[in-house]
Design an enzyme around this catalytic site. Structure first.
Site, PDB file in Angstrom:
ATOM      1  CB  CYS A  76       5.236   4.759  -7.240  1.00 47.12           C
ATOM      2  SG  CYS A  76       3.521   5.237  -7.051  1.00 47.12           S
ATOM      3  CB  CYS A  85       5.519   2.054  -1.153  1.00 45.84           C
ATOM      4  SG  CYS A  85       4.740   0.899  -2.277  1.00 45.84           S
ATOM      5  CB  CYS A 162      -1.342   0.914  -7.029  1.00 50.52           C
ATOM      6  SG  CYS A 162      -0.350   0.132  -5.739  1.00 50.52           S
ATOM      7  CD  GLN A 286      -0.713 -15.189   3.028  1.00 49.79           C
ATOM      8  OE1 GLN A 286      -0.298 -14.046   2.869  1.00 49.79           O
ATOM      9  NE2 GLN A 286      -0.686 -15.800   4.193  1.00 49.79           N
ATOM     10  CG  ASP A 384      -1.488 -18.041   8.386  1.00 48.73           C
ATOM     11  OD1 ASP A 384      -0.978 -16.967   8.760  1.00 48.73           O
ATOM     12  OD2 ASP A 384      -1.783 -18.277   7.198  1.00 48.73           O
ATOM     13  CB  CYS A 411       1.251 -11.117   8.883  1.00 47.56           C
ATOM     14  SG  CYS A 411      -0.209 -11.004   9.905  1.00 47.56           S
TER      15      CYS A 411
END
Ligand code: SAH
Length: 456
Positions: A76, A85, A162, A286, A384, A411
């Protein structure tokens, strides 16, 4: 007294030997810990010190003197400038290995649990996986800018593409930017809290290719809205709908509570595991559609349902996990705090002709104790929660309810570890820990944990 061997602005040379949970390289300078984003274990680098804390410093990579074997050339063009990232410079296998270690380390250090963590389930093609983009809109020298915030600031750096996004999301953002410019629609200015268009949110279905477009505005009146819809409908062939979301509050929250439908439908339809789910702008989905199926399949395997169980799906969003499990269960009860998501979940049961589910709008920690007090319990519970993990009250209720199986989808390894420490001290044992890579090239880690109750 200054006991650290580094000071701000100093250029230092050091060897990176590990990465921390933010994906930053960790090195030592005369024994003092220094974090350097964008580096890899095995790198020898020079870095300039940005800030010095009591026990560590943070430094900006200056040059790589010797590159680690783990490195690859990030594809990228925005890599480095964009903070999105953190791991793009690492070979994908290295990323997966790192995430496995991060989970094991968090469980060990924060929960005292020495567990074998399964190898991370990664993607065959870890690019262009995101179904959703949320992009700030600003203006610079009279031009509309869409992109990402420069690190530690709210200056928007322009970006046309992106590599993590579905290509339709890139196209939609560009089309909105051009239309806003052409129609001279006022752009929001954060500092003065004036102007109108502040964020673009897009979500694209991987099965239909359709896109739901949401424009977050600082006010209800959207000038040229008819013309805007016309232009976007022409430039974007495959629109599910366009929604105007009104958010007049200052601050970083992107979406407000009020919406106006500008055209089409106020939700997107996506298929997961053979079921159709509608998801409206404020409902959680998600972000990695392909890996969501991998995650849900793991949850189903762990649930080991026989058809006789009542299942609680806590923090259920648009009902995805509960509906996915419903065919193997006697009954599923979903609990979710956001009302539009509960509306979606109920509609999703109908769309898929599922009659053994019930979705309730509440804070899980408020409702589940009441359900239990009313004699209502589940043999299998799926939790969750968002990054902050579960409320202590909910965990206490679960240890009282004692479901046969408890499946935790997390997460954030740190809050997962905190909650597992409590649960393993109160009658549950961890059976398996399975990370799933939902966020390739970022330092985010998703983990599914199977627990079962320990028989007294
Ligand atoms: N299981 C769903 C959603 C997970 S995201 C899926 O896989 O798609 C976490 C969800 O928890 C969000 O929808 C959020 O709105 C909801 N949530 C956050 N705090 C909550 C609470 N205290 N009680 C119930 N739901 C909550």
């Amino acid at each position: 007294m200054n006991s650290s061997p580094v000071s701000r602005g100093q250029l230092i040379e050091l060897n990176i030997y590990d990465l921390n949970n933010k994906g930053e390289g960790v090195g030592r300078y005369h024994g003092f810990t220094v974090f350097v984003p964008g580096t890899a274990a095995g790198d020898q680098v020079t870095a300039s010190v940005l800030s010095v804390q009591k026990t560590y410093a943070r430094a900006l990579l200056h040059s790589v003197l010797h590159a680690s074997d783990c490195r690859v050339t990030p594809p990228c063009v925005h890599h480095g400038a964009c903070g999105g990232c953190q791991l793009q410079h690492l070979a994908y296998n290295e990323q997966l290995g790192l995430k496995r270690r991060l989970v094991a380390t968090a469980l060990q250090r924060l929960a005292g649990l020495d567990l074998a963590v399964q190898p991370v389930l990664g993607m065959a093609d870890p690019w262009r996986y995101r179904n959703k983009a949320q992009i700030p809109v600003g203006s610079a020298n009279g031009a509309v800018v869409t992109g990402f915030y420069a690190p530690r600031s709210h200056r928007i750096i322009s970006m046309d593409s992106c590599l993590l996004q579905h290509p339709a999301n890139d196209r939609a953002i560009l089309a909105v930017r051009e239309a806003l410019q052409a129609l001279a629609i006022p752009i929001y200015d954060e500092t003065s809290h004036t102007g109108l268009v502040r964020h673009i949110m897009v979500r694209t279905s991987f099965t239909t290719g359709k896109t739901l477009l949401v424009l977050a505005t600082n006010g209800r009146q959207l000038p040229e809205s008819k013309q805007l819809v016309k232009m976007l409908s022409v430039s974007l062939g495959n629109l599910a709908g366009i929604v105007q979301n009104i958010n007049t509050r200052r601050g970083n929250v992107i979406l407000g509570n009020e919406e106006q439908l500008l055209c089409g439908l106020p939700y997107l339809e996506e298929k997961l595991g053979g079921l159709t789910f509608r998801v409206s702008s404020r409902s959680f989905l998600q972000v990695n559609t392909l890996q969501a199926e991998v995650l849900y399949a793991k949850v189903r395997e762990y649930a080991a349902l026989t058809g006789r169980e009542t299942v609680f799906d806590l923090y259920c969003g648009a009902g995805t996990i509960g509906l996915y499990l419903s065919r193997q269960a006697k009954k599923v009860v979903g609990v979710e705090a956001i009302s539009s998501a509960v509306t979606d979940a109920r509609a999703n049961a109908q769309i898929n002709n599922i009659a053994n589910t019930e979705f309730l709008q509440a804070q899980a920690e408020e409702l589940v104790p009441k359900l239990l007090a009313g004699g209502y319990r589940a043999g299998v519970v799926v939790i969750d929660p968002p990054r902050k993990g579960c409320d202590a009250k909910l965990l206490a209720t679960l240890t009282e309810m004692r479901p046969r199986r408890l499946i935790y989808v997390s997460c954030d390894p740190a809050t997962l570890a905190r909650d597992l420490r409590y649960l393993t001290n109160h009658g549950f044992a961890v059976r398996e820990v399975q990370p799933v890579d939902m966020f390739p090239h970022t330092s985010h880690v998703e983990t599914v944990v199977l627990m079962s109750r320990v028989e007294k």
